[in-house]
Design an enzyme around this catalytic site. Structure first.
Site, PDB file in Angstrom:
ATOM      1  N   PHE A 197     -40.813 -46.268   6.992  1.00 39.83           N
ATOM      2  CA  PHE A 197     -42.101 -45.607   7.186  1.00 39.83           C
ATOM      3  C   PHE A 197     -42.266 -45.258   8.657  1.00 39.83           C
ATOM      4  O   PHE A 197     -42.214 -46.112   9.527  1.00 39.83           O
ATOM      5  CB  PHE A 197     -43.259 -46.477   6.703  1.00 39.83           C
ATOM      6  N   VAL A 198     -42.452 -43.971   8.920  1.00 39.39           N
ATOM      7  CA  VAL A 198     -42.535 -43.504  10.309  1.00 39.39           C
ATOM      8  C   VAL A 198     -43.898 -42.875  10.585  1.00 39.39           C
ATOM      9  O   VAL A 198     -44.570 -42.386   9.673  1.00 39.39           O
ATOM     10  CB  VAL A 198     -41.418 -42.478  10.629  1.00 39.39           C
ATOM     11  N   ASP A 224     -40.387 -36.633   1.355  1.00 42.49           N
ATOM     12  CA  ASP A 224     -40.236 -38.048   0.995  1.00 42.49           C
ATOM     13  C   ASP A 224     -39.919 -38.136  -0.499  1.00 42.49           C
ATOM     14  O   ASP A 224     -38.780 -37.924  -0.894  1.00 42.49           O
ATOM     15  CB  ASP A 224     -41.506 -38.805   1.389  1.00 42.49           C
TER      16      ASP A 224
HETATM   17  P1  IMP Z   1     -43.993 -36.822  -0.849  1.00 37.73           P
HETATM   18  O1  IMP Z   1     -44.933 -36.061  -1.728  1.00 37.73           O
HETATM   19  O2  IMP Z   1     -43.744 -38.213  -1.340  1.00 37.73           O
HETATM   20  O3  IMP Z   1     -42.719 -36.104  -0.521  1.00 37.73           O
HETATM   21  O4  IMP Z   1     -44.763 -37.132   0.482  1.00 37.73           O
HETATM   22  C1  IMP Z   1     -45.203 -36.191   1.296  1.00 37.73           C
HETATM   23  C2  IMP Z   1     -46.271 -36.738   2.181  1.00 37.73           C
HETATM   24  O5  IMP Z   1     -46.345 -38.161   2.246  1.00 37.73           O
HETATM   25  C3  IMP Z   1     -45.975 -36.294   3.589  1.00 37.73           C
HETATM   26  O6  IMP Z   1     -46.508 -35.010   3.812  1.00 37.73           O
HETATM   27  C4  IMP Z   1     -46.637 -37.357   4.408  1.00 37.73           C
HETATM   28  O7  IMP Z   1     -47.984 -37.025   4.634  1.00 37.73           O
HETATM   29  C5  IMP Z   1     -46.570 -38.594   3.572  1.00 37.73           C
HETATM   30  N1  IMP Z   1     -45.457 -39.464   4.012  1.00 37.73           N
HETATM   31  C6  IMP Z   1     -44.276 -39.668   3.401  1.00 37.73           C
HETATM   32  N2  IMP Z   1     -43.496 -40.511   4.097  1.00 37.73           N
HETATM   33  C7  IMP Z   1     -44.210 -40.839   5.198  1.00 37.73           C
HETATM   34  C8  IMP Z   1     -43.929 -41.678   6.340  1.00 37.73           C
HETATM   35  O8  IMP Z   1     -42.863 -42.286   6.503  1.00 37.73           O
HETATM   36  N3  IMP Z   1     -44.929 -41.766   7.249  1.00 37.73           N
HETATM   37  C9  IMP Z   1     -46.109 -41.105   7.142  1.00 37.73           C
HETATM   38  N4  IMP Z   1     -46.396 -40.308   6.118  1.00 37.73           N
HETATM   39  C10 IMP Z   1     -45.454 -40.177   5.142  1.00 37.73           C
END
Ligand code: IMP
Ligand code: MG
Length: 195
Positions: A169-170, A120
């Site tokens: 958001f999924v 993300d």
């Molecule tokens: P990042 O550090 O922002 O890349 O986010 C990583 C973590 O955020 C993932 O391992 C997920 O646990 C959570 N996350 C990010 N996007 C989503 C989403 O759309 N749904 C649920 N969890 C998410």
């Protein structure tokens, strides 16, 4: 939208059905197994040499994915779970990433595969890759089921991506909202309950 999940509270539309996930996870497992086999051949390790490959699933979102993925990877491997907090509580906005607890300390010279549910903002994977690199592993690969099309706050190297998805958001297949919905067998877009 229409067609919500009965008894699951919020209305949610299926983005990736169960069968498509299963098919793609099988491919990812085969790709990883092939590339890791090449690594072992290159260094002259026996295919059943213990301790060469370490899978590192990121709790808690990766648990469903990794359970399916490893059953398509017929290799000698161990697993070290890591925990990174990024979405505390009932929010869909990233609050940055922080390691919870310590990383395993014996990664030097080994082939590490980070497995996460979704790429993300990139903060989780970038943090992990930086910390893992400090231990001088033989190789590091990163595999995610989903990658969101969005601006990254931190760039990570992600070699294995199951599906590119829009910036929504999924939940489901391990992904949660406030701790819930991880048990949905498909990936769904979380929506608001209509009045
Ligand atoms: P990042 O550090 O922002 O890349 O986010 C990583 C973590 O955020 C993932 O391992 C997920 O646990 C959570 N996350 C990010 N996007 C989503 C989403 O759309 N749904 C649920 N969890 C998410
Ligand atoms: Mg997570």
């Amino acid at each position: 939208g229409s067609g919500g999940k009965a008894g699951m509270g919020r209305v949610a539309d299926v983005l990736i059905p169960q069968g498509e996930i299963a098919r793609r996870v099988r491919e990812l497992g085969a790709d990883l197994a092939r590339d890791l086999t090449v690594e072992l051949e290159r260094e002259g390790s026996a295919m059943d040499a213990p301790g060469r490959i370490v899978l590192m699933p990121v709790l808690t979102g990766a648990v469903v994915f990794v359970a399916d993925l490893i059953r398509h990877m017929p290799l000698m491997m161990s697993m070290e779970l890591v925990s990174v907090s990024s979405y505390p509580g009932a929010t869909t906005e990233s609050k940055g990433a922080a390691l919870r607890g310590a990383l395993p300390k014996d990664l030097a010279g080994r082939h590490v595969v980070i497995v996460d549910d979704i790429y993300d903002t990139g903060q989780t994977l970038s943090l992990l890759q930086t910390l893992i690199a400090e231990q001088k592993p033989a190789s590091v690969r990163t595999c995610v089921l989903l990658s969101k099309e969005r601006e990254r706050l931190a760039e990570a190297k992600v070699e294995y991506v199951g599906f590119e998805i829009p910036n929504a958001f999924v939940v489901g297949y391990g992904l949660d909202y406030d701790g819930f919905y991880r048990n949905l067998p498909e990936i769904v877009v979380l929506g608001e309950e209509p009045e």
